[in-house]
Design a protein around this motif. Sequence first.
Motif, mmCIF file in Angstrom:
data_model
loop_
_atom_site.group_PDB
_atom_site.id
_atom_site.type_symbol
_atom_site.label_atom_id
_atom_site.label_comp_id
_atom_site.label_asym_id
_atom_site.label_seq_id
_atom_site.Cartn_x
_atom_site.Cartn_y
_atom_site.Cartn_z
ATOM 1 N N PRO A 216 0.720 -1.266 -0.064
ATOM 2 C CA PRO A 216 0.055 0.119 -0.054
ATOM 3 C C PRO A 216 0.815 1.244 0.159
ATOM 4 O O PRO A 216 0.270 2.520 -0.192
ATOM 5 C CB PRO A 216 -0.829 0.066 1.334
ATOM 6 N N TRP A 217 2.238 1.221 0.584
ATOM 7 C CA TRP A 217 3.011 2.483 0.460
ATOM 8 C C TRP A 217 4.019 2.382 -0.617
ATOM 9 O O TRP A 217 4.932 3.259 -0.754
ATOM 10 C CB TRP A 217 3.712 2.193 1.772
ATOM 11 N N GLY A 218 3.789 1.698 -1.890
ATOM 12 C CA GLY A 218 4.851 1.638 -2.966
ATOM 13 C C GLY A 218 5.550 0.242 -3.052
ATOM 14 O O GLY A 218 5.318 -0.508 -2.154
ATOM 15 N N VAL A 219 6.323 0.158 -3.910
ATOM 16 C CA VAL A 219 6.988 -0.985 -4.341
ATOM 17 C C VAL A 219 8.323 -0.970 -3.542
ATOM 18 O O VAL A 219 8.801 -0.106 -3.154
ATOM 19 C CB VAL A 219 7.568 -1.319 -5.660
ATOM 20 N N GLY A 220 8.327 -1.995 -2.540
ATOM 21 C CA GLY A 220 9.478 -1.945 -1.579
ATOM 22 C C GLY A 220 9.772 -3.428 -0.857
ATOM 23 O O GLY A 220 9.373 -4.547 -1.612
ATOM 24 N N TYR A 221 10.153 -3.466 0.283
ATOM 25 C CA TYR A 221 10.599 -4.607 1.041
ATOM 26 C C TYR A 221 10.537 -4.310 2.599
ATOM 27 O O TYR A 221 10.882 -3.526 3.067
ATOM 28 C CB TYR A 221 11.896 -5.260 0.448
ATOM 29 N N PRO A 222 10.505 -5.536 3.385
ATOM 30 C CA PRO A 222 10.304 -5.244 4.759
ATOM 31 C C PRO A 222 11.569 -5.050 5.404
ATOM 32 O O PRO A 222 12.649 -5.449 4.785
ATOM 33 C CB PRO A 222 9.778 -6.564 5.347
ATOM 34 N N GLY A 223 11.574 -4.488 6.583
ATOM 35 C CA GLY A 223 12.522 -4.245 7.218
ATOM 36 C C GLY A 223 12.889 -5.761 7.895
ATOM 37 O O GLY A 223 12.120 -6.392 8.187
ATOM 38 N N TRP A 224 13.908 -5.650 8.626
ATOM 39 C CA TRP A 224 14.562 -7.118 9.353
ATOM 40 C C TRP A 224 13.513 -7.207 10.477
ATOM 41 O O TRP A 224 13.105 -8.375 10.824
ATOM 42 C CB TRP A 224 15.858 -6.679 9.924
ATOM 43 N N HIS A 225 12.938 -6.363 11.428
ATOM 44 C CA HIS A 225 12.563 -6.565 12.630
ATOM 45 C C HIS A 225 11.122 -7.280 12.469
ATOM 46 O O HIS A 225 10.753 -7.982 13.445
ATOM 47 C CB HIS A 225 12.438 -5.229 13.563
ATOM 48 N N ILE A 226 10.541 -6.725 11.567
ATOM 49 C CA ILE A 226 8.989 -7.005 11.270
ATOM 50 C C ILE A 226 8.945 -8.611 11.119
ATOM 51 O O ILE A 226 7.977 -9.382 11.685
ATOM 52 C CB ILE A 226 8.339 -6.497 10.478
ATOM 53 N N GLU A 227 9.979 -9.236 10.380
ATOM 54 C CA GLU A 227 9.698 -10.484 10.081
ATOM 55 C C GLU A 227 9.852 -11.683 11.368
ATOM 56 O O GLU A 227 8.977 -12.525 10.930
ATOM 57 C CB GLU A 227 10.939 -11.173 9.207
ATOM 58 N N CYS A 228 10.400 -11.435 12.348
ATOM 59 C CA CYS A 228 10.266 -12.436 13.389
ATOM 60 C C CYS A 228 9.089 -12.195 14.158
ATOM 61 O O CYS A 228 8.679 -13.284 14.483
ATOM 62 C CB CYS A 228 11.412 -12.013 14.507
ATOM 63 N N SER A 229 8.174 -11.220 14.242
ATOM 64 C CA SER A 229 7.159 -11.001 14.979
ATOM 65 C C SER A 229 6.368 -11.844 14.123
ATOM 66 O O SER A 229 5.149 -12.407 14.811
ATOM 67 C CB SER A 229 6.619 -9.766 15.133
ATOM 68 N N CYS A 230 6.013 -11.522 13.038
ATOM 69 C CA CYS A 230 4.975 -12.224 12.162
ATOM 70 C C CYS A 230 5.195 -13.501 11.993
ATOM 71 O O CYS A 230 4.206 -14.296 11.944
ATOM 72 C CB CYS A 230 5.112 -11.309 10.548
ATOM 73 N N ILE A 231 6.115 -14.080 11.721
ATOM 74 C CA ILE A 231 6.688 -15.456 11.472
ATOM 75 C C ILE A 231 6.318 -16.306 12.804
ATOM 76 O O ILE A 231 5.522 -17.142 12.676
ATOM 77 C CB ILE A 231 8.098 -16.066 10.971
ATOM 78 N N SER A 232 6.608 -15.621 13.890
ATOM 79 C CA SER A 232 6.107 -16.097 15.091
ATOM 80 C C SER A 232 4.586 -16.381 15.407
ATOM 81 O O SER A 232 4.210 -17.415 15.617
ATOM 82 C CB SER A 232 6.632 -15.396 16.286
ATOM 83 N N MET A 233 4.079 -15.379 15.255
ATOM 84 C CA MET A 233 2.661 -15.109 15.404
ATOM 85 C C MET A 233 1.899 -16.152 14.330
ATOM 86 O O MET A 233 1.013 -16.506 14.622
ATOM 87 C CB MET A 233 1.973 -13.717 15.299
ATOM 88 N N LYS A 234 2.384 -16.345 13.061
ATOM 89 C CA LYS A 234 1.616 -16.848 12.158
ATOM 90 C C LYS A 234 1.709 -18.422 12.529
ATOM 91 O O LYS A 234 0.752 -19.115 12.380
ATOM 92 C CB LYS A 234 2.594 -17.112 10.623
ATOM 93 N N HIS A 235 2.815 -18.902 13.332
ATOM 94 C CA HIS A 235 2.964 -20.291 13.305
ATOM 95 C C HIS A 235 2.796 -20.748 14.896
ATOM 96 O O HIS A 235 2.267 -21.948 15.178
ATOM 97 C CB HIS A 235 4.200 -20.938 13.227
ATOM 98 N N LEU A 236 2.601 -19.752 15.841
ATOM 99 C CA LEU A 236 2.633 -20.065 17.223
ATOM 100 C C LEU A 236 1.558 -19.198 18.036
ATOM 101 O O LEU A 236 1.308 -19.381 19.131
ATOM 102 C CB LEU A 236 4.058 -19.589 18.175
ATOM 103 N N GLY A 237 0.867 -18.397 17.177
ATOM 104 C CA GLY A 237 -0.243 -17.483 17.931
ATOM 105 C C GLY A 237 -0.004 -16.278 18.792
ATOM 106 O O GLY A 237 1.108 -15.786 18.561
ATOM 107 N N GLU A 238 -0.740 -15.945 19.503
ATOM 108 C CA GLU A 238 -0.600 -14.335 19.742
ATOM 109 C C GLU A 238 0.278 -14.553 21.260
ATOM 110 O O GLU A 238 0.589 -13.383 21.603
ATOM 111 C CB GLU A 238 -2.036 -13.830 20.445
ATOM 112 N N TYR A 239 0.655 -15.713 21.690
ATOM 113 C CA TYR A 239 1.175 -15.691 22.899
ATOM 114 C C TYR A 239 2.469 -16.530 22.581
ATOM 115 O O TYR A 239 2.229 -18.086 22.049
ATOM 116 C CB TYR A 239 0.354 -16.468 24.358
ATOM 117 N N LEU A 240 3.707 -16.291 23.121
ATOM 118 C CA LEU A 240 4.828 -16.850 22.782
ATOM 119 C C LEU A 240 5.471 -17.274 24.162
ATOM 120 O O LEU A 240 5.702 -16.299 25.036
ATOM 121 C CB LEU A 240 5.923 -16.255 21.967
#
Length: 471
Positions: free
Chosen positions: A210-234
């Motif tokens: 939504p903000w243009g062609v680009g790519y993610p920063g490093w930090h966001i990936e771990c939060s999202c991958i964790s929540m995707k596979h392990l849910g809201e609580y780690l």
Amino acid sequence: MYIYNTATRKKEEFIPRFEGKVSMYTCGPTVYHYAHIGNLRSYIMEDVLEKYLRFDGLDVKRVMNITDVGHLTSDGDTGDDKMLKGAKREHKTVMEIAKFYTDAFFEDCKKLNIKRPDVVEPATACIDEFIRVISSLIEKGYAYEAGGNIYFDTSKLKKYYIFNDFNEEDLEVGVREGVEADENKRNKADFVLWFTKSKFDDQELKWDSPWGVGYPGWHIECSCISMKHLGEYLDLHCGGIDNAFPHHTNEIAQSESYLGHEWCSYWFHVHHLNTNSGKMSKSSGEFLTVSLLEEKGYNPLVYRFFCLQSHYRKSLVFSYENLDNAAVAYNKLTAKIAALLKEEGGAVEQDKYDELMSGFKAALDNDLNTSLAITALYDVVKADTTPATKLKLIGEFDKVLSIGLIEEAKKLSDNKEKGEEIPAEIKELVEKRAEARKAKDFALADEIRNKITELGYIVEETRQGTVIKKA
């Protein structure tokens, strides 16, 4: 079990949120180069932790990311993407680099008896998740757009840094020498969630957003991958101590802002492997890899054993002299186990078994004290009990320690039974190598070792003398 929780700075009893089940996340490698043995110390200790939790009867689901985009060479969101840097170095595409070094990483893990996590997810497979979470952070007022990039606004938090008590000015990227400040940031501690093409036009991997062609920063990936596979609580988040700031700090900030509640209960950080000249890294000194240790004649499991002899929350100093000492101790231990394998087994003495097992568990229950767990292993070898009792305990301990004791002892026994005669040429080369090592002429020693390897033999140094094996 008690572990030291870096977030609270104290030992706490480990109690999973859901009885009998553990959700565990491990920060994986940025796959732009080989992992050095300092990186691998963290994965060894995390592997022991996972295996001990399973050994203790818990159902563990462990997730690891693979960083194949977005990790820059500076904590201040500046510099090249590490993956792009690797691609330029080797004249390959980013995805070719990612595939090669991901495979190399897991090959090293296999050599070190590190179990592959239940889920391994590359960042490039989760772009939709990143966009969804970033969009929500913008809607909630925790993120803003500036200069074409999306930033997390740290001023919205009551407390940004939780692992230690620092002054706010000490956390500001701009005050760290050699780091270029990003003028787009409202606050110096803010960090990038999404880069657009306006920042790095030569970035190979880009996606629509939504903000243009680009790519993610490093930090966001771990939060999202964790929540995707392990849910809201780690339950448990692991990583090297160098990731505590900024990476894990930023993970907490964005995850809890997105979720609206506490995210992770326990933080487990492994301290550095140092050389005599300081922290080990890919850019300074000899680039120490598992393959290099193998080339120098070391069994990778000796390095694992070396790591287990120290507590994970203490910095460990690597030198070849220290590794040689670990090799001597490891070889003596396997020789004693080889002798046990030849003895009459007898029956398992349950009382003695329970007593010795309790010592092992007490060590690991006390903040994963692997040094004391190794002591418990020696206690078994020296114990006044039957060989069957000892071998059963050693086998059980090694489900956690994973240093291949019985397997290596069997190899030792097999080699002795074969009684193969070592050629005179090999013996002469081994003597010359020993002289070179004594004179600290390691270049010559390596050259001679290569000749020995080419001729089909392996040399190991033990306190009892030099052991020569057929390769």
